[in-house]
Design a protein around this motif. Structure first.
Motif, short mmCIF file in Angstrom:
data_model
loop_
_atom_site.label_atom_id
_atom_site.label_comp_id
_atom_site.label_asym_id
_atom_site.label_seq_id
_atom_site.Cartn_x
_atom_site.Cartn_y
_atom_site.Cartn_z
N PHE A 22 0.67 -1.14 0.28
CA PHE A 22 0.19 0.17 0.14
C PHE A 22 0.66 1.15 -0.36
O PHE A 22 0.70 2.57 -1.28
CB PHE A 22 -0.84 0.28 0.86
CG PHE A 22 -1.90 1.63 1.21
CD1 PHE A 22 -3.33 0.99 0.67
CD2 PHE A 22 -1.15 1.96 2.14
CE1 PHE A 22 -4.25 2.22 0.72
CE2 PHE A 22 -2.02 3.02 2.12
CZ PHE A 22 -3.86 3.09 1.62
N GLU A 23 2.00 1.11 0.83
CA GLU A 23 2.59 1.87 1.16
C GLU A 23 3.37 2.78 -0.36
O GLU A 23 3.46 3.46 -1.02
CB GLU A 23 3.53 2.62 2.14
CG GLU A 23 3.38 2.72 3.35
CD GLU A 23 4.62 2.21 4.65
OE1 GLU A 23 4.24 3.40 4.86
OE2 GLU A 23 5.35 1.44 4.58
N ARG A 24 4.22 1.76 -0.94
CA ARG A 24 5.15 1.68 -2.45
C ARG A 24 3.75 1.98 -3.28
O ARG A 24 4.90 2.86 -3.91
CB ARG A 24 5.57 0.33 -2.51
CG ARG A 24 6.01 0.33 -3.45
CD ARG A 24 7.09 -1.00 -3.76
NE ARG A 24 6.59 -2.25 -3.61
CZ ARG A 24 6.35 -2.99 -3.12
NH1 ARG A 24 6.66 -3.13 -1.54
NH2 ARG A 24 5.24 -4.71 -3.27
N THR A 25 2.67 1.76 -3.80
CA THR A 25 1.84 1.83 -4.44
C THR A 25 1.14 3.30 -4.57
O THR A 25 1.26 4.04 -5.27
CB THR A 25 0.55 1.13 -4.39
OG1 THR A 25 1.10 -0.20 -4.80
CG2 THR A 25 -0.36 0.89 -5.53
N TYR A 26 0.77 4.07 -2.91
CA TYR A 26 -0.12 5.23 -3.15
C TYR A 26 0.39 6.47 -2.53
O TYR A 26 0.57 6.91 -2.60
CB TYR A 26 -0.89 4.63 -2.34
CG TYR A 26 -1.83 3.55 -3.27
CD1 TYR A 26 -2.58 3.53 -4.75
CD2 TYR A 26 -2.21 2.43 -2.37
CE1 TYR A 26 -3.30 2.76 -4.72
CE2 TYR A 26 -3.55 1.29 -3.21
CZ TYR A 26 -3.44 1.76 -4.63
OH TYR A 26 -4.25 0.39 -4.94
N LEU A 27 1.76 5.80 -1.58
CA LEU A 27 1.77 6.88 -0.47
C LEU A 27 3.31 6.99 -1.42
O LEU A 27 3.65 8.86 -0.94
CB LEU A 27 2.59 6.03 0.53
CG LEU A 27 0.73 6.19 1.58
CD1 LEU A 27 1.13 4.97 2.95
CD2 LEU A 27 -0.04 7.87 2.22
N SER A 28 3.85 6.75 -1.30
CA SER A 28 5.32 7.61 -1.61
C SER A 28 5.68 6.30 -3.56
O SER A 28 6.68 6.17 -3.27
CB SER A 28 6.47 6.74 -1.68
OG SER A 28 6.56 5.70 -1.61
#
Length: 571
Positions: free
Chosen positions: A439-445
């Motif tokens: 999730f972080e890799r895809t949407y947050l950064s």
């Protein structure tokens, strides 16, 4: 496979015609449970229990609430004899627990068995057995019906000779392989034994009718039990017991139908260990009653502890799909199952809040989960697990449970595609931490250095709000001040001035509640060349989280323009 060789196995012992009553009955109360793990189960172990393991197992059964326990076969081994003596010489058996000991119908073994129980203050049952089926009479014992009848009655007289004067001792008889014995012969033997032992209401005899080797469908066993139930002499002075094995995999069904047919007592092993394919599984039987709203009268509220003791004592691990207790029995990998379970938990919480009733007192209505795992001491953490077969509901459930992220449905769909791609590529199960990393890799950064927020100021002068922004885009600073708009709109306007139009479709505010210091999380749905995309922003400040989400969307626009591959994509 020459199946015709087995065609007549059961035809040799047909059940007399009777007007069946058991099919219309319903289970309404638990029978008397008698665990035989310490005797029958112990005989089935490659490495029988030593005294320490046997004692641990016995103490477990006492703590669970069993009131009658078959503790051993004292004439078969010194270990079993010594364990019965331990009960006689200590206080490990509470006064309300009946101790059962097992013996063949042979004088020297009966005498040895009675010696083992002397001094036990508890109620004691001496359980005598003999095989009675035609194949056993012919191949094993070498007796016809009349000779075997006399052998059984002689052994019954020996039981009276050695233990008839002991006021705390009652008697039990098993015609072993009852289900393969001619019904008229089984009935005659049982009536003869209850007459010999003078069965009475104040000293009832237990007649135990084993399906020692399953060879027929459970309804046939139920017919056999009902025939005995309706035709036994001294029926009110008899406790009718059953002891199903599991050769056909229907031991549980046999026991349940037998109780409908008149059985009052069930012998089995806690998790079904026993010779060949096992004895009937008492945990499954008891918890089947529990999920029908019937008190099983045995405490399975810490099923993992029970499992640990049983596995230690038996040195046999339970299958992960074992009913109720296996590691995976409350677990859903399938996407449709996960979605339904997630909705079921949400509806259960809502009903609890609306009614002011604790969740453990509400009617249980969660799809795919016949029992609340909490009833068995299980947490909800293992209920939903993610692999390549999983869907958006299960993935969303784990992120909401562990990270507080409440994903809109369209984001669930987008994210589940990325998770499934990762699972397909790796072939591995994913836990919540791994899902959050994706999730972080895809949407947050998505592109960490492409666009950065350098400053954000929100001011109010004479009732008018202004937002001042400085943003770096590929190293070039862009700044602006925007009046009468909020930070989200101001950020979108600044990006538009820089040539990066962001078409925002929806915005959702949530939070990172677990392990994240309570950060705010903003989720933005936007379009890039007509394609729906999602971006997220995270910060202690809700305003800065929202601005970060818009900048993330702008980075995706820039990324597309420069034909940069997006993390999480297949390019």
């Amino acid at each position: 496979m020459r199946s015709s060789r087995y065609r007549d196995v059961f035809a040799r012992v047909p059940v007399p015609a009777l007007e069946r009553e058991w099919p219309s009955r319903r289970l309404t109360a638990a029978p008397l449970w008698v665990p035989v793990d310490l005797r029958d189960g112990n005989q089935a172990l490659a490495e029988p229990m030593d005294p320490s393991r046997k004692r641990s197992f016995f103490e477990l059964m006492v703590s669970m609430g069993y009131k009658e326990i078959e503790v051993g076969y004292p004439s078969a081994s010194q270990t079993d004899y010594d364990f019965v003596r331990l009960i006689a010489e200590s206080d490990i058996a509470p006064a309300d627990v009946t101790v059962v000991v097992f013996t063949p119908a042979r004088r020297d073994l009966i005498e040895r068995t009675v010696e083992s129980i002397r001094g036990i203050r508890n109620s004691v049952v001496i359980h005598m057995y003999t095989a009675t089926a035609p194949v056993w009479r012919d191949v094993v014992l070498g007796h016809d019906r009349a000779a075997l009848r006399e052998l059984i009655l002689d052994a019954g007289r020996d039981v009276l000779r050695f233990a008839g004067d002991l006021p705390n001792v009652r008697f039990e008889f098993s015609p072993e392989v009852f289900n393969l014995t001619e019904p008229d012969y089984a009935l005659d033997l049982c009536n003869a034994v209850t007459t010999l032992w003078d069965a009475s209401a104040d000293r009832p005899v237990i007649l135990n009718l084993p399906a020692t080797v399953e060879v027929a469908t459970p309804n046939v066993y139920a017919d056999q039990i009902e025939y005995m139930h309706r035709n036994l002499e001294r029926r009110s002075s008899v406790i009718l017991s059953v002891h199903p094995h599991n050769d056909r995999g229907t031991g549980v069904a046999c026991a349940e139908l037998a109780v409908l047919a008149g059985a009052q007592r069930v012998e089995g092993c806690i998790f079904g260990n026993g010779e060949r394919t096992g004895n009937v599984d008492i945990a499954t039987l008891a918890l089947n009653l529990h999920v029908q709203g019937i008190d099983p009268m045995i405490d399975f509220s810490d099923i993992d502890h029970i499992r640990r003791v049983v596995e230690h004592s038996n040195r046999i691990e339970l299958h992960p799909r074992h009913p109720y207790v296996g590691d995976l029995v409350h677990t859903a990998f399938s996407g449709t199952h996960q979605d339904a379970i997630k909705k079921g938990f949400a509806e259960h919480r809502d009903r609890s809040v609306q009614s002011g009733t604790p969740g453990d007192r509400l009617a249980w209505r969660v799809p795919y989960l016949p029992v609340d795992p909490a009833d068995l001491g299980r947490s909800y953490e293992a209920v939903i697990r993610v692999n390549s077969q999983s869907g958006k509901g299960g993935i969303a459930f784990l992120l909401e449970r562990d990270y507080g992220i409440d994903m809109p449905r369209r984001l669930q769909i987008d994210f589940s595609r990325r998770v499934q791609q990762h699972a397909d590529e790796t072939g591995l199960e994913l836990d919540a931490a791994q899902l959050f990393a994706i999730f972080e890799r895809t949407y947050l950064s998505p592109v960490p250095s492409a666009i950065e927020l350098r400053s954000l100021e929100v001011s109010t002068t004479n009732g008018e709000t202004a937002v001042g922004l400085r943003v770096g885009i590929d190293g070039v600073q862009h700044a602006g001040t925007f009046a009468e708009v909020g930070p989200v709109e101001a950020t979108a306007l600044l990006l538009l001035e820089a040539g990066l139009g962001v078409e925002i479709v929806s915005l959702h505010q949530t939070s990172l509640a677990a392990g994240s210091d309570g950060d705010a999380l903003t989720l933005i749905e936007h379009r890039v060349d007509g394609e729906a995309r999602w971006a997220a922003g995270r910060h202690r400040s809700v305003l800065e989280a929202s601005v970060a989400a818009v900048l993330g969307a702008g980075a995706q626009v820039l990324d597309t323009r420069l034909r940069r591959p997006r993390p999480g994509s297949s390019t």
